[in-house]
Scaffold this motif. Structure first.
Motif, PDB file in Angstrom:
ATOM      1  N   LYS A 175       0.834  -1.207   0.000  1.00 26.33           N
ATOM      2  CA  LYS A 175       0.000   0.000   0.000  1.00 26.33           C
ATOM      3  C   LYS A 175       0.868   1.256   0.000  1.00 26.33           C
ATOM      4  N   GLN A 176       1.899   1.258   0.833  1.00 27.49           N
ATOM      5  CA  GLN A 176       2.787   2.423   0.913  1.00 27.49           C
ATOM      6  C   GLN A 176       3.482   2.672  -0.419  1.00 27.49           C
ATOM      7  N   ARG A 177       3.933   1.611  -1.070  1.00 24.23           N
ATOM      8  CA  ARG A 177       4.604   1.759  -2.362  1.00 24.23           C
ATOM      9  C   ARG A 177       3.631   2.249  -3.426  1.00 24.23           C
ATOM     10  N   ILE A 178       2.377   1.798  -3.363  1.00 22.64           N
ATOM     11  CA  ILE A 178       1.367   2.271  -4.314  1.00 22.64           C
ATOM     12  C   ILE A 178       1.145   3.765  -4.129  1.00 22.64           C
ATOM     13  N   ILE A 179       1.057   4.208  -2.899  1.00 25.78           N
ATOM     14  CA  ILE A 179       0.875   5.639  -2.611  1.00 25.78           C
ATOM     15  C   ILE A 179       2.066   6.442  -3.128  1.00 25.78           C
ATOM     16  N   GLU A 180       3.274   5.939  -2.884  1.00 24.49           N
ATOM     17  CA  GLU A 180       4.496   6.653  -3.264  1.00 24.49           C
ATOM     18  C   GLU A 180       4.742   6.665  -4.773  1.00 24.49           C
ATOM     19  N   VAL A 201      -4.078  -6.187  -2.013  1.00 19.37           N
ATOM     20  CA  VAL A 201      -4.538  -4.817  -1.762  1.00 19.37           C
ATOM     21  C   VAL A 201      -5.834  -4.612  -2.526  1.00 19.37           C
ATOM     22  N   LYS A 202      -6.784  -3.969  -1.852  1.00 16.06           N
ATOM     23  CA  LYS A 202      -8.047  -3.601  -2.500  1.00 16.06           C
ATOM     24  C   LYS A 202      -8.105  -2.086  -2.600  1.00 16.06           C
ATOM     25  N   ILE A 203      -8.441  -1.610  -3.796  1.00 15.74           N
ATOM     26  CA  ILE A 203      -8.616  -0.174  -4.014  1.00 15.74           C
ATOM     27  C   ILE A 203     -10.093   0.074  -4.260  1.00 15.74           C
ATOM     28  N   GLU A 204     -10.681   0.871  -3.395  1.00 16.88           N
ATOM     29  CA  GLU A 204     -12.110   1.199  -3.476  1.00 16.88           C
ATOM     30  C   GLU A 204     -12.388   2.305  -4.480  1.00 16.88           C
ATOM     31  N   SER A 205     -11.432   3.252  -4.596  1.00 18.70           N
ATOM     32  CA  SER A 205     -11.688   4.416  -5.443  1.00 18.70           C
ATOM     33  C   SER A 205     -10.387   5.104  -5.844  1.00 18.70           C
ATOM     34  N   THR A 226      -7.252  10.662  -5.673  1.00 22.61           N
ATOM     35  CA  THR A 226      -6.889  10.076  -4.381  1.00 22.61           C
ATOM     36  C   THR A 226      -7.137   8.570  -4.388  1.00 22.61           C
ATOM     37  N   ILE A 227      -6.159   7.818  -3.896  1.00 19.24           N
ATOM     38  CA  ILE A 227      -6.304   6.367  -3.772  1.00 19.24           C
ATOM     39  C   ILE A 227      -6.988   6.077  -2.441  1.00 19.24           C
ATOM     40  N   THR A 228      -8.137   5.407  -2.508  1.00 22.98           N
ATOM     41  CA  THR A 228      -8.832   4.976  -1.300  1.00 22.98           C
ATOM     42  C   THR A 228      -8.780   3.466  -1.236  1.00 22.98           C
ATOM     43  N   PHE A 229      -8.124   2.945  -0.191  1.00 23.24           N
ATOM     44  CA  PHE A 229      -7.982   1.507  -0.027  1.00 23.24           C
ATOM     45  C   PHE A 229      -9.198   0.926   0.681  1.00 23.24           C
ATOM     46  N   GLY A 230      -9.485  -0.328   0.383  1.00 22.63           N
ATOM     47  CA  GLY A 230     -10.551  -1.077   1.036  1.00 22.63           C
ATOM     48  C   GLY A 230      -9.983  -2.081   2.002  1.00 22.63           C
ATOM     49  N   GLU A 231     -10.857  -2.756   2.685  1.00 22.35           N
ATOM     50  CA  GLU A 231     -10.448  -3.786   3.667  1.00 22.35           C
ATOM     51  C   GLU A 231     -10.301  -5.123   3.006  1.00 22.35           C
TER      52      GLU A 231
END
Length: 190
Positions: free
Chosen positions: A5-10, A176-180, A185-190
């Motif tokens: 998740k951190q790498r996806i954000i970066e 990793v789940k991406i909701e939006s 903005t990347i919004t992650f899911g559970e």
């Protein structure tokens, strides 16, 4: 996987509310340490399933599928998207649209590398609409092999692919789940 998740954000680049470019992680450049970590995670999730082969579609799924196959101690087989001069005439073949590429391609898999006694784990990088997954599932079914499950690095929850696969009663595990991707903005899911 928090590291992923951190790498996806970066490193991820949002191109639209539907498309996330991950060339630095999965699609153009591969981080070997992160890839092996993803392979270990998939292997741990499916280790009790008696898998005999890991299967993917070229090309972006190959690195993670390799890491998973290595951890499980089984062969990796990948379906090709282009026919070569050496391709078998009677290979399994399915026509599938590509969401990312915007084209329809044939995926082909040699009958030599997928047998009815196989227990298959399908690994791929991203699931959006699920067309490639559905095509490969059809090939697995035609071979008589058993699909144990799917391991997907990134699930785009706002597209129907993963949901429709699960509705078929198929196990699908996402790292990793991406909701939006709305408003950049990347919004992650559970």
């Amino acid at each position: 996987m928090e590291l992923l998740k951190q790498r996806i954000i970066e490193e991820g680049v949002i191109l639209s509310d539907q498309v996330l470019k991950l060339d630095g992680l999965l699609n153009h450049q591969v981080d070997p340490q992160l890839t092996m970590e993803m392979g270990r995670e998939f292997a741990a999730r499916f280790k009790e399933s008696g898998i005999t082969r890991v299967l993917t579609v070229e090309s972006s799924g190959i690195a993670v599928a390799f890491a998973t196959a290595y951890e499980l101690g089984v062969p990796l087989v990948f379906a090709r998207r282009k026919k070569t001069l050496l391709a078998e005439e009677d290979a399994y073949c399915e026509r599938v649209p590509s969401f990312t590429k915007g084209i329809v391609t044939d995926i082909m898999l040699s009958r030599q590398y997928l047998k009815s006694e196989d227990r298959v784990l399908f690994i791929d990088d991203i699931i959006a609409n699920g067309d490639a997954a559905r095509g490969l599932i059809k090939i697995i079914e035609r071979s008589g092999a058993e699909l144990v499950g799917l391991g997907i690095v990134i699930e785009k929850c706002f597209q129907a692919g993963a949901r429709t696969i699960r509705e078929q009663g198929i196990t699908l595990e996402s790292l990793v789940k991406i909701e939006s991707l709305t408003n950049g903005t990347i919004t992650f899911g559970e």
